[in-house]
Design a protein around this motif. Sequence first.
Motif, PDB file in Angstrom:
ATOM      1  N   ALA A  42       9.078  39.411  62.864  1.00 49.97           N
ATOM      2  CA  ALA A  42       9.756  39.102  61.597  1.00 49.97           C
ATOM      3  C   ALA A  42       9.447  40.166  60.546  1.00 49.97           C
ATOM      4  CB  ALA A  42       9.343  37.721  61.113  1.00 49.97           C
ATOM      5  N   HIS A  43       8.190  40.627  60.509  1.00 53.35           N
ATOM      6  CA  HIS A  43       7.844  41.684  59.553  1.00 53.35           C
ATOM      7  C   HIS A  43       8.562  42.985  59.898  1.00 53.35           C
ATOM      8  CE1 HIS A  43       4.816  39.118  57.751  1.00 53.35           C
ATOM      9  NE2 HIS A  43       4.730  40.021  56.808  1.00 53.35           N
ATOM     10  N   PHE A  44       8.625  43.325  61.170  1.00 50.87           N
ATOM     11  CA  PHE A  44       9.352  44.540  61.556  1.00 50.87           C
ATOM     12  C   PHE A  44      10.827  44.433  61.163  1.00 50.87           C
ATOM     13  CE2 PHE A  44       6.047  45.475  65.048  1.00 50.87           C
ATOM     14  CZ  PHE A  44       5.344  46.320  64.199  1.00 50.87           C
ATOM     15  N   ASP A  45      11.425  43.265  61.365  1.00 52.84           N
ATOM     16  CA  ASP A  45      12.814  43.068  60.944  1.00 52.84           C
ATOM     17  C   ASP A  45      12.950  43.253  59.435  1.00 52.84           C
ATOM     18  OD1 ASP A  45      13.728  42.561  63.524  1.00 52.84           O
ATOM     19  OD2 ASP A  45      13.692  40.363  63.292  1.00 52.84           O
ATOM     20  N   LYS A  46      12.021  42.680  58.682  1.00 49.81           N
ATOM     21  CA  LYS A  46      12.046  42.791  57.219  1.00 49.81           C
ATOM     22  C   LYS A  46      11.904  44.252  56.795  1.00 49.81           C
ATOM     23  CE  LYS A  46       8.492  41.838  54.364  1.00 49.81           C
ATOM     24  NZ  LYS A  46       7.450  41.080  53.658  1.00 49.81           N
ATOM     25  N   TRP A  47      10.954  44.958  57.415  1.00 49.81           N
ATOM     26  CA  TRP A  47      10.725  46.353  57.058  1.00 49.81           C
ATOM     27  C   TRP A  47      11.919  47.224  57.418  1.00 49.81           C
ATOM     28  CZ3 TRP A  47       5.185  46.768  59.530  1.00 49.81           C
ATOM     29  CH2 TRP A  47       4.291  46.003  58.775  1.00 49.81           C
ATOM     30  N   ASN A  48      12.503  46.987  58.590  1.00 53.36           N
ATOM     31  CA  ASN A  48      13.676  47.772  58.995  1.00 53.36           C
ATOM     32  C   ASN A  48      14.851  47.517  58.068  1.00 53.36           C
ATOM     33  OD1 ASN A  48      12.387  49.040  61.140  1.00 53.36           O
ATOM     34  ND2 ASN A  48      12.981  47.470  62.602  1.00 53.36           N
ATOM     35  N   ALA A  49      15.072  46.269  57.668  1.00 50.50           N
ATOM     36  CA  ALA A  49      16.164  45.946  56.742  1.00 50.50           C
ATOM     37  C   ALA A  49      15.931  46.622  55.392  1.00 50.50           C
ATOM     38  CB  ALA A  49      16.293  44.434  56.578  1.00 50.50           C
TER      39      ALA A  49
END
Length: 127
Positions: A42-49
């Motif tokens: 979820a953090h990787f998704d947030k950071w990528n977005a």
Amino acid sequence: MAKIKISQNPTFKAKVAIPRVGADPVSVEFEFKYMDRLALAAHFDKWNAARDEHAKKVQEDGLSWQEATGAEIALQVGQLKDIVASWAFDEKLSDESLTALVTTCIGAPQAVLEAYQSAYQPARLGN
């Protein structure tokens, strides 16, 4: 037989080689927040977005180098706030000290993120 628990500790420590301009990197101990696989994803998704949004804004709004750099610093400070619980710098961990680290040590965010991610890599077996 020793008892071993499945759950992980809420934090873990790792040394990070913080780059210094014109000098050798300095090894600093960081205490990181543990995340399970789903929380980490979820953090990787947030950071990528956030990174995609930053790139889009730079391209569409024609930001100056200084504006784009300021936005990238804010993004990197947010990433480090998500994972760092404490550190061994003389300065106390705070929004201001994180911003100072990211602003003055260009390679620091990458070094910290790589140290964090490498802790999640499966341990190498053998020599």
